[in-house]
Design a protein around this motif. Structure first.
Motif, PDB file in Angstrom:
ATOM      1  N   HIS A 190      16.868   6.988 -22.025  1.00 49.59           N
ATOM      2  CA  HIS A 190      17.412   6.121 -20.983  1.00 49.59           C
ATOM      3  C   HIS A 190      17.263   6.781 -19.614  1.00 49.59           C
ATOM      4  O   HIS A 190      17.502   7.977 -19.457  1.00 49.59           O
ATOM      5  CB  HIS A 190      18.889   5.818 -21.238  1.00 49.59           C
ATOM      6  N   GLY A 191      16.882   5.990 -18.615  1.00 48.74           N
ATOM      7  CA  GLY A 191      16.737   6.489 -17.258  1.00 48.74           C
ATOM      8  C   GLY A 191      17.714   5.808 -16.320  1.00 48.74           C
ATOM      9  O   GLY A 191      17.909   4.589 -16.393  1.00 48.74           O
ATOM     10  N   VAL A 192      18.337   6.591 -15.453  1.00 43.13           N
ATOM     11  CA  VAL A 192      19.256   6.029 -14.463  1.00 43.13           C
ATOM     12  C   VAL A 192      18.806   6.458 -13.074  1.00 43.13           C
ATOM     13  O   VAL A 192      18.356   7.589 -12.870  1.00 43.13           O
ATOM     14  CB  VAL A 192      20.717   6.475 -14.744  1.00 43.13           C
ATOM     15  N   ASP A 193      18.886   5.549 -12.120  1.00 42.52           N
ATOM     16  CA  ASP A 193      18.515   5.846 -10.738  1.00 42.52           C
ATOM     17  C   ASP A 193      19.306   4.916  -9.836  1.00 42.52           C
ATOM     18  O   ASP A 193      19.787   3.866 -10.289  1.00 42.52           O
ATOM     19  CB  ASP A 193      17.006   5.651 -10.530  1.00 42.52           C
ATOM     20  N   ILE A 194      19.415   5.283  -8.556  1.00 46.27           N
ATOM     21  CA  ILE A 194      20.193   4.461  -7.638  1.00 46.27           C
ATOM     22  C   ILE A 194      19.432   3.209  -7.206  1.00 46.27           C
ATOM     23  O   ILE A 194      20.006   2.306  -6.605  1.00 46.27           O
ATOM     24  CB  ILE A 194      20.627   5.258  -6.403  1.00 46.27           C
ATOM     25  N   ALA A 204      15.508   8.796 -12.445  1.00 46.64           N
ATOM     26  CA  ALA A 204      14.338   8.512 -13.285  1.00 46.64           C
ATOM     27  C   ALA A 204      13.085   8.155 -12.494  1.00 46.64           C
ATOM     28  O   ALA A 204      11.965   8.408 -12.936  1.00 46.64           O
ATOM     29  CB  ALA A 204      14.666   7.377 -14.263  1.00 46.64           C
ATOM     30  N   GLY A 205      13.252   7.548 -11.320  1.00 49.90           N
ATOM     31  CA  GLY A 205      12.083   7.221 -10.492  1.00 49.90           C
ATOM     32  C   GLY A 205      11.081   6.329 -11.196  1.00 49.90           C
ATOM     33  O   GLY A 205      11.407   5.235 -11.665  1.00 49.90           O
ATOM     34  N   THR A 206       9.849   6.813 -11.307  1.00 42.50           N
ATOM     35  CA  THR A 206       8.779   6.025 -11.927  1.00 42.50           C
ATOM     36  C   THR A 206       8.853   6.023 -13.449  1.00 42.50           C
ATOM     37  O   THR A 206       8.099   5.297 -14.096  1.00 42.50           O
ATOM     38  CB  THR A 206       7.398   6.584 -11.521  1.00 42.50           C
ATOM     39  N   GLY A 207       9.723   6.852 -14.009  1.00 42.19           N
ATOM     40  CA  GLY A 207       9.822   6.927 -15.466  1.00 42.19           C
ATOM     41  C   GLY A 207       8.697   7.702 -16.116  1.00 42.19           C
ATOM     42  O   GLY A 207       8.559   7.693 -17.343  1.00 42.19           O
ATOM     43  N   THR A 208       7.895   8.420 -15.322  1.00 45.68           N
ATOM     44  CA  THR A 208       6.733   9.122 -15.863  1.00 45.68           C
ATOM     45  C   THR A 208       7.135  10.188 -16.879  1.00 45.68           C
ATOM     46  O   THR A 208       6.510  10.329 -17.933  1.00 45.68           O
ATOM     47  CB  THR A 208       5.920   9.770 -14.727  1.00 45.68           C
ATOM     48  N   TRP A 209       8.181  10.959 -16.553  1.00 47.15           N
ATOM     49  CA  TRP A 209       8.644  11.983 -17.498  1.00 47.15           C
ATOM     50  C   TRP A 209       9.089  11.335 -18.799  1.00 47.15           C
ATOM     51  O   TRP A 209       8.768  11.812 -19.892  1.00 47.15           O
ATOM     52  CB  TRP A 209       9.797  12.774 -16.881  1.00 47.15           C
ATOM     53  N   ILE A 234       0.833  -1.197   0.000  1.00 47.37           N
ATOM     54  CA  ILE A 234       0.000   0.000   0.000  1.00 47.37           C
ATOM     55  C   ILE A 234       0.870   1.251   0.000  1.00 47.37           C
ATOM     56  O   ILE A 234       0.588   2.230  -0.685  1.00 47.37           O
ATOM     57  CB  ILE A 234      -0.972  -0.011   1.208  1.00 47.37           C
ATOM     58  N   SER A 235       1.983   1.244   0.763  1.00 43.95           N
ATOM     59  CA  SER A 235       2.872   2.391   0.810  1.00 43.95           C
ATOM     60  C   SER A 235       3.536   2.614  -0.546  1.00 43.95           C
ATOM     61  O   SER A 235       3.699   3.744  -0.992  1.00 43.95           O
ATOM     62  CB  SER A 235       3.937   2.196   1.895  1.00 43.95           C
ATOM     63  N   TYR A 236       3.922   1.514  -1.189  1.00 44.92           N
ATOM     64  CA  TYR A 236       4.528   1.612  -2.520  1.00 44.92           C
ATOM     65  C   TYR A 236       3.535   2.213  -3.509  1.00 44.92           C
ATOM     66  O   TYR A 236       3.878   3.096  -4.295  1.00 44.92           O
ATOM     67  CB  TYR A 236       4.969   0.228  -2.993  1.00 44.92           C
ATOM     68  N   ALA A 237       2.285   1.760  -3.454  1.00 44.02           N
ATOM     69  CA  ALA A 237       1.260   2.263  -4.361  1.00 44.02           C
ATOM     70  C   ALA A 237       1.007   3.748  -4.128  1.00 44.02           C
ATOM     71  O   ALA A 237       0.859   4.521  -5.080  1.00 44.02           O
ATOM     72  CB  ALA A 237      -0.036   1.472  -4.186  1.00 44.02           C
ATOM     73  N   LEU A 238       0.979   4.163  -2.861  1.00 46.26           N
ATOM     74  CA  LEU A 238       0.777   5.575  -2.544  1.00 46.26           C
ATOM     75  C   LEU A 238       1.949   6.423  -3.028  1.00 46.26           C
ATOM     76  O   LEU A 238       1.757   7.521  -3.551  1.00 46.26           O
ATOM     77  CB  LEU A 238       0.579   5.745  -1.036  1.00 46.26           C
ATOM     78  N   LEU A 239       3.158   5.910  -2.858  1.00 49.39           N
ATOM     79  CA  LEU A 239       4.345   6.631  -3.324  1.00 49.39           C
ATOM     80  C   LEU A 239       4.314   6.794  -4.836  1.00 49.39           C
ATOM     81  O   LEU A 239       4.577   7.873  -5.368  1.00 49.39           O
ATOM     82  CB  LEU A 239       5.608   5.881  -2.899  1.00 49.39           C
ATOM     83  N   LEU A 240       3.979   5.730  -5.530  1.00 46.78           N
ATOM     84  CA  LEU A 240       3.901   5.770  -6.986  1.00 46.78           C
ATOM     85  C   LEU A 240       2.873   6.804  -7.436  1.00 46.78           C
ATOM     86  O   LEU A 240       3.127   7.613  -8.339  1.00 46.78           O
ATOM     87  CB  LEU A 240       3.519   4.383  -7.520  1.00 46.78           C
TER      88      LEU A 240
END
Length: 266
Positions: free
Chosen positions: A66-70, A46-51, A4-10
């Motif tokens: 291409h998206g890069v994230d930690i 990049a996070g969720t890749g929405t952009w 649920i927390s993951y879904a809210l964050l997304l």
């Protein structure tokens, strides 16, 4: 992290993307870059890749994004064939990426980078840009609206935590300076406001709700060292956010956002 927390964050991050893009005239790119067939675009953090997903609908499929994230946990499960992702840090990109991207986009890493890391990131971005390529940063002003005692307290809490962790408070002031020091040219900074009050209608409600949610995500680091003298428990922290949000909603305030772009010399 619970599902649920993951879904809210997304959900919060995707709404945050829409709020920011709307503030900048619904443009994904402010820099005067002209993308053509075969060009490569990099998104840092990049996070969720929405952009990236939205950009993919506005450019030819021959442009690689291409998206890069930690971390990979927010990467989308489904995306176009001209999109890709990798795990890594903007402060240390692969050597093979030298002079390979026409445009680099980075948003809201103010809560992750120290001055030293910012300088390393800008150096790496300059290295991976093709001559004549552009970089664009989008960052918020660290001082959230002070429209009452609780919102002022929360804003001061954030700044104290950032300074304690040696994060770059008011990075929008320093980024243009660091870009110039790194040899980039055609540096431009533009300020817009994200509305926080009910007087702005749904936009104001979305703004205050979304960024109040951002503070919830910072609960653990902000509660370190005894809550920096502002709160003593999770319950007090949660109440502080709720009270600050109520003050924002009752005001006609806004959160300053900046888009800063620059070009690598030919």
């Amino acid at each position: 992290m619970p599902i649920i927390s993951y879904a809210l964050l997304l959900s919060r991050l995707n709404l945050q993307h829409l709020i920011i893009v709307k503030a900048f005239d619904r443009k994904l790119l402010a820099a005067p870059v002209s993308l053509k067939d075969g060009d490569r675009v990099l998104e840092s953090g990049a996070g969720t890749g929405t952009w990236m997903l939205q950009l993919s609908t506005q450019v030819p499929s021959t442009i690689q994004i291409h998206g890069v994230d930690i971390a990979f946990r927010l990467f989308p499960a489904i995306y176009p064939t001209n999109m890709s992702f990798s795990i890594g840090s903007i402060t240390s990109l692969p050597e093979s990426w030298t002079s390979s991207f026409t445009f680099v986009h980075q948003r809201l890493l103010m809560g992750a980078l120290t001055m030293t890391m910012w300088k390393a990131a800008i150096s790496e971005i300059s290295r991976v840009l093709v001559p004549g390529g552009w970089v664009e940063f989008v960052e918020a002003q660290a001082s959230f609206p002070h429209v009452g005692t609780q919102s002022t307290k929360l804003a001061m809490f954030l700044v104290d935590m950032m300074r304690d962790k040696q994060l770059l408070v008011d990075c929008q002031i320093y980024i243009p300076i660091m870009l110039q020091e790194a040899g980039l040219v055609n540096i431009h900074s533009e300020r817009r406001g994200i509305p926080f009050g009910r007087s702005a209608g749904q936009d104001g409600i979305d703004g205050s709700t979304n960024f109040a949610g951002a503070f919830v995500g910072m609960k653990a680091p902000m509660l370190q060292n005894g809550g920096y003298g502002y709160v003593q428990s999770e319950e007090e922290f949660d109440q502080l956010i709720a009270d600050a949000k109520d003050e924002w909603l009752a005001s006609d305030s806004n959160l300053p956002f900046y888009t800063i772009y620059a070009q690598k010399p030919l």
